[in-house]
Design a protein around this motif. Structure first.
Motif, PDB file in Angstrom:
ATOM      1  N   SER A   1      43.257  38.216  29.539  1.00  0.00           N
ATOM      2  CA  SER A   1      42.188  37.694  30.388  1.00  0.00           C
ATOM      3  C   SER A   1      40.846  38.396  30.053  1.00  0.00           C
ATOM      4  CB  SER A   1      42.584  37.840  31.861  1.00  0.00           C
ATOM      5  OG  SER A   1      41.662  37.176  32.703  1.00  0.00           O
TER       6      SER A   1
ATOM      7  N   ILE B   1      40.305  30.920  33.711  1.00  0.00           N
ATOM      8  CA  ILE B   1      39.063  31.687  33.740  1.00  0.00           C
ATOM      9  C   ILE B   1      38.961  32.245  35.158  1.00  0.00           C
ATOM     10  CG2 ILE B   1      36.553  31.542  33.600  1.00  0.00           C
ATOM     11  CD1 ILE B   1      36.901  29.195  31.661  1.00  0.00           C
TER      12      ILE B   1
ATOM     13  N   ASN C   1      40.435  24.734  33.373  1.00  0.00           N
ATOM     14  CA  ASN C   1      39.741  26.008  33.637  1.00  0.00           C
ATOM     15  C   ASN C   1      40.483  27.144  32.944  1.00  0.00           C
ATOM     16  OD1 ASN C   1      37.882  27.841  35.032  1.00  0.00           O
ATOM     17  ND2 ASN C   1      39.666  28.415  36.272  1.00  0.00           N
TER      18      ASN C   1
ATOM     19  N   ILE D   1      41.053  30.028  29.865  1.00  0.00           N
ATOM     20  CA  ILE D   1      40.505  30.810  28.746  1.00  0.00           C
ATOM     21  C   ILE D   1      41.155  30.265  27.476  1.00  0.00           C
ATOM     22  CG2 ILE D   1      40.361  33.106  27.703  1.00  0.00           C
ATOM     23  CD1 ILE D   1      40.454  34.334  30.459  1.00  0.00           C
TER      24      ILE D   1
END
Lengths: 450, 450
Positions: free
Chosen positions: A12, A42, A59, A61
């Protein structure tokens, strides 16, 4: 056993920049990211899944893309053990991976207080996992009465997004303090934020504590210390997070005063070959070096850039954390950096403030004009900026970063007045009305007259 | 004869902040602003009068309101004489006003080159007077072929706004250099700006010089050195400005190397009681102290704040000018601060650059997402930032001011990487993709590998 030069545990806001920074400075090392979550949201985007993006899978990453683009291996597994002597890690799938250097970026876990009924169905801590968010989303569709516990950023944003999802929902925020967002803003800004939420028909309950979550299998209401009982078929917990240190602790690594993994200012743990960064890691304040509970993606990436570059050669150090926050409520930006006037005053630090407000266009008839208010907080003794708060136009999102940089560089009010700000009719206030400079000048005038 | 403690000559981007700063620090002094223009336009707003605001009277500096709010007298007259011995000024209406301290903020005049035909009707230098702008506006309504001489900011913005006013107009920009905006941007950004204008059907002529403006009473065409002749029924001159020093010269004040009024770093002229600031004043570069031709509202207000506070007690000094510019072309922001890579290279200054591009939202599906590209320029020897260029999202308008402040404070690439930038889905790029930090990191990586 597969061996890597560098293994990063976590994918993350800390793990990714730790790995990409390592790649930039150590182009020939083999690097692997191991994440126990396949679809990593995210983090700051999570509230917006519910009213704006409308799909947790939009949404994410882009971990796979970043891994491929940076020549990083990516393994989706839970690391269950670190063997520090033999320098390998073991996963829940029984695989072992050898490492030369290890970075722990295991993040945080939502705080789940020991309240009666907290484990009832439809009581949701905000876990950072897109699949889990899909479950909340499904339940939201079937719900009518939403209770958000905690009026911090996540709480305020979740409440607004639930309402945006469906205007007919009854949405309440329960806050222990007398204001929402009180840790970050002075009262006058809290009032503006509360006004923005109330205008959207969100119920705000202040000075209230949850004593019990009631229900039969599934939540049906939330009982408060005042005796009030609020109907609820879905509860969101937004009361903070604690460092996820299970793996570090089981490997015998030390924790620091904030219960995060103990590191030195180079992000190195007590083990010569193990670094840590992000929410899982102990932190200290930029201002006075005292322990800091702040957990922010901005801090995580900063620490990750330190861990990633220092693996084989110490070249970067942590100067301590400066809180820098921004959000949007009721289509107005709210942003803050550093220390509030009220916190500074509590700490017996003599401060002087300056406030300036103007539209972010000139003349005001230019399209997109919106008010932008700037409050700056300076320490009297040094005349250095220690905090800033913004309200209004979306350009606040970048302006707060200028303020954060000013704080980190110890800029004085006089230096802010004298820096040359570019202005343009379609983009900013006029040079005469430029809020940042005028707020600093107002603070200097107060000092001059004192 | 009426006497004032402080008289400010000029009511624009220098005069107004000079007077209001004096008011802030000298609350008991009598202060008068004298302006020879009754309706003073917001200087940077002038192009936007023609396609967006559509009325010069809606683009005025609110001089009366500011004067009343700050207890300043306002006189609309042309100052024709300064009597330095007896310390009074005389106006074209024959009035005399005594002063104890005088601030000259007489601005600049558009450069009108000695080209044949330059005085023909409908050939307009851009004078800062709303009544005059109304005349241009009237003539624009009757015109079909517009020629803008000069591809700087005013030229590019005027061309775009004329086209916005009426899509059927033929609009051409004639530029001496091989690119527009070349003084401010490196080539890759000039190309983006040119692309933005060409997409709006604006004709760009490069490496061209005007040798004659033809017409019979009124302009009919513009003849270029290449032999080309461009039809024109309205010509706008956007080739720069020169300091308006007539009054200062007639009073025997010295001029400096850029032909502006000579001042020391406290904005004081050779006369102990007379200060000067803004476009009328000589300037020097922040970077190396050499004379600077820059004339910007941002610089004018900075100098005005120095002049205003120093009148009775020296407390502030000029650190030299940093160019900080922004504009919008084709709905994309273009902004720059400091020195370009090409200018730095010309000056034999070894530089390293870093570039990062990302959308200004996260995830990219958030409303209002637009790309934002950041280029940063660092001096190799000091690793300090000396310039920055931005393209894309409107948040560039504030981001460039952060960069300007970084330059003024001599921030290093490492310090930019380590500062903690707040990010938010609705306002900025993600912390992982944050352009300012990533551009600085890219520059450091280049230095590391060099």
């Amino acid at each position: 056993m597969k061996n890597y030069d560098i293994i990063v545990v976590g994918g993350s806001a800390a793990g990714i920049p730790a790995a990409t920074t390592a790649r930039k400075y150590y182009p020939n090392k083999s690097i692997c990211i191991i994440s126990d979550v396949e679809y990593i949201p995210i983090p700051c985007g999570i509230p917006y899944v519910f009213g704006t993006i409308l799909d947790p899978m939009k949404n994410l990453i882009p971990v796979t893309k970043i891994s491929e683009g940076n020549n990083l291996d990516l393994v989706i597994s839970k690391v269950t053990e670190i063997n520090r002597q033999k320098k390998y890690i073991r996963t829940d799938k029984g695989e072992d991976f050898g490492y030369d250097r290890l970075i722990l970026a295991t993040g945080s876990k939502p705080l789940v207080p020991p309240i009666k009924g907290i484990r009832l169905d439809n009581v949701f801590p905000v876990n950072k996992d897109a699949k889990y968010l899909q479950i909340i989303q499904e339940q939201l569709k079937k719900s009518k009465d939403i209770v958000v516990i905690g009026g911090g950023f996540i709480g305020a944003e979740m409440a607004e997004e639930c309402k945006k999802n469906n205007k007919k929902l009854n949405v309440s925020i329960i806050e222990m303090q007398n204001h929402i967002l009180k840790l970050v803003y002075d009262e006058e800004f809290c009032l503006l934020a509360e006004d923005a939420l109330m205008k959207q028909d969100i119920n705000l309950l202040f000075n209230e504590q949850v004593v019990e979550i009631k229900g039969n299998g599934k939540v049906s209401s939330v009982k408060l210390a005042s005796g009030k009982e609020i109907k609820a078929d879905l509860v969101i917990l937004g009361i903070g997070a604690i460092p996820n240190t299970d793996l570090a602790v089981s490997a015998g690594l030390d924790l620091g005063p904030t219960k995060g993994i103990k590191v030195n200012k180079y992000q190195k743990t007590v083990d010569e070959n193990i670094f840590a960064c992000g929410d899982c890691t102990d932190k200290f304040s930029f201002f006075d070096g005292t322990p800091s509970q702040l957990k922010l993606a901005s801090i995580a990436t900063m620490e990750a850039r330190i861990a990633g570059i220092n693996l084989y050669k110490i070249r970067r150090y942590n100067r301590g954390v400066v809180g820098c926050f921004s959000t949007s409520l009721g289509n107005n930006a709210f942003a803050a950096a550093g220390i509030t006037e009220s916190v500074a005053t509590l700490k017996c630090c003599d401060v002087v403030t300056g406030v300036a407000e103007s539209v972010n266009r000139h003349p005001g008839g230019m399209p997109g004009a919106a008010k932008l208010r700037v409050k700056l907080i300076f320490e009297v003794a040094s005349q250095k900026i220690i905090g800033g708060e913004l309200y209004g136009a979306y350009s606040a999102g970048e302006l707060i970063n200028a303020i954060s940089a000013f704080i980190s560089k110890g800029m004085t009010a006089e230096e802010i007045v004298m820096f040359q700000a570019g202005t343009h009719p379609a983009l900013t206030a006029s040079p005469i009305a430029y809020q940042l400079v005028n707020a600093a000048e107002m603070a200097l005038v107060k000092l001059d007259r004192a």
